[in-house]
Design a protein around this motif. Structure first.
Motif, mmCIF file in Angstrom:
data_model
loop_
_atom_site.group_PDB
_atom_site.id
_atom_site.type_symbol
_atom_site.label_atom_id
_atom_site.label_comp_id
_atom_site.label_asym_id
_atom_site.label_seq_id
_atom_site.Cartn_x
_atom_site.Cartn_y
_atom_site.Cartn_z
ATOM 1 N N LEU A 91 0.798 -1.215 0.000
ATOM 2 C CA LEU A 91 0.000 0.000 0.000
ATOM 3 C C LEU A 91 0.836 1.271 0.000
ATOM 4 O O LEU A 91 0.367 2.316 -0.450
ATOM 5 N N ALA A 92 2.044 1.192 0.550
ATOM 6 C CA ALA A 92 2.918 2.361 0.657
ATOM 7 C C ALA A 92 4.348 1.873 0.864
ATOM 8 O O ALA A 92 4.561 0.740 1.302
ATOM 9 N N PRO A 93 5.332 2.721 0.563
ATOM 10 C CA PRO A 93 6.718 2.329 0.827
ATOM 11 C C PRO A 93 6.943 2.057 2.318
ATOM 12 O O PRO A 93 6.312 2.682 3.171
ATOM 13 N N ALA A 94 7.858 1.159 2.605
ATOM 14 C CA ALA A 94 8.183 0.799 3.990
ATOM 15 C C ALA A 94 9.194 1.793 4.542
ATOM 16 O O ALA A 94 10.323 1.452 4.893
ATOM 17 N N ALA A 95 8.787 3.047 4.618
ATOM 18 C CA ALA A 95 9.637 4.121 5.120
ATOM 19 C C ALA A 95 9.401 4.272 6.610
ATOM 20 O O ALA A 95 8.322 4.689 7.034
ATOM 21 N N GLY A 96 10.399 3.902 7.401
ATOM 22 C CA GLY A 96 10.272 4.006 8.842
ATOM 23 C C GLY A 96 11.486 3.419 9.520
ATOM 24 O O GLY A 96 12.389 2.883 8.872
ATOM 25 N N ASP A 97 11.493 3.524 10.840
ATOM 26 C CA ASP A 97 12.590 2.975 11.631
ATOM 27 C C ASP A 97 12.451 1.476 11.827
ATOM 28 O O ASP A 97 13.438 0.764 11.919
ATOM 29 N N ARG A 98 11.193 1.023 11.897
ATOM 30 C CA ARG A 98 10.949 -0.404 12.071
ATOM 31 C C ARG A 98 9.612 -0.756 11.449
ATOM 32 O O ARG A 98 8.778 0.115 11.181
ATOM 33 N N LEU A 99 9.437 -2.072 11.230
ATOM 34 C CA LEU A 99 8.171 -2.590 10.731
ATOM 35 C C LEU A 99 7.513 -3.400 11.835
ATOM 36 O O LEU A 99 8.190 -4.065 12.623
ATOM 37 N N ILE A 100 6.199 -3.348 11.855
ATOM 38 C CA ILE A 100 5.397 -4.107 12.812
ATOM 39 C C ILE A 100 4.417 -4.932 11.989
ATOM 40 O O ILE A 100 3.659 -4.383 11.189
ATOM 41 N N ALA A 101 4.443 -6.227 12.182
ATOM 42 C CA ALA A 101 3.509 -7.122 11.487
ATOM 43 C C ALA A 101 2.571 -7.727 12.519
ATOM 44 O O ALA A 101 3.033 -8.351 13.487
ATOM 45 N N ARG A 102 1.272 -7.558 12.302
ATOM 46 C CA ARG A 102 0.265 -8.097 13.214
ATOM 47 C C ARG A 102 -0.547 -9.146 12.467
ATOM 48 O O ARG A 102 -1.322 -8.818 11.579
ATOM 49 N N GLY A 103 -0.319 -10.399 12.843
ATOM 50 C CA GLY A 103 -1.012 -11.504 12.211
ATOM 51 C C GLY A 103 -2.175 -11.983 13.047
ATOM 52 O O GLY A 103 -2.142 -11.892 14.281
ATOM 53 N N GLU A 104 -3.204 -12.497 12.349
ATOM 54 C CA GLU A 104 -4.353 -13.046 13.070
ATOM 55 C C GLU A 104 -4.992 -14.155 12.246
ATOM 56 O O GLU A 104 -4.897 -14.186 11.021
ATOM 57 N N VAL A 105 -5.637 -15.049 12.952
ATOM 58 C CA VAL A 105 -6.379 -16.128 12.315
ATOM 59 C C VAL A 105 -7.768 -15.615 11.974
ATOM 60 O O VAL A 105 -8.462 -15.062 12.825
#
Length: 144
Positions: A91-105
């Motif tokens: 959706l957008a460039p991964a511009a940041g200090d860190r990435l957070i991935a939130r997974g769910e079932v």
């Protein structure tokens, strides 16, 4: 004596610790609950693309792992998890200090578990949604 989820959490964290790719990215499990997993990783120089932002492969790897471990939290102890298929919308460039991935079932079944993950880029505590993933996980026998 621990609860059933304490045992599950220990099993998930042990499995995650064996993922050398996650180690390379400096990724960590930040939160874990039944059917949910959050993984965070800094955007290191080794995971950037030519424009200096996080590579889509980093976003994909973190989202896939977060979704997979969310699925594993609902599987019996004698099973592990593998991705059967997963897609990503960037959706957008991964511009940041860190990435957070939130997974769910989304839906857990005996043979197939449908999962999703949202990946955010974070800078100075502000999050921006950069990718969404949806896929299917399958249980596999624990190697032993």
């Amino acid at each position: 004596m621990g609860t059933r989820f304490d045992d599950t959490e220990s099993r998930v964290r042990s499995s995650f610790a064996r993922q050398t790719m996650m180690q390379t990215f400096g990724a960590e499990i930040a939160a874990l609950a039944p059917g949910r997993c959050e993984i965070v990783a800094p955007v290191l120089p080794l995971a950037r693309q030519q424009h200096g932002v996080g590579h889509a492969g980093l976003a994909f790897s973190l989202g896939d792992s977060a979704a997979g471990y969310a699925a594993l939290t609902l599987m019996p102890a004698e099973q592990e998890v593998m991705t059967a298929e997963i897609k990503i919308n960037l959706l957008a460039p991964a511009a940041g200090d860190r990435l957070i991935a939130r997974g769910e079932v989304v839906k857990a079944g005996r043979r197939l578990t449908v999962v999703r993950a949202d990946v955010f880029a974070e800078t100075a505590g502000k999050e921006k949604l950069i990718a969404i993933l949806q896929g299917t996980m399958v249980p596999v026998a624990v190697a032993g």
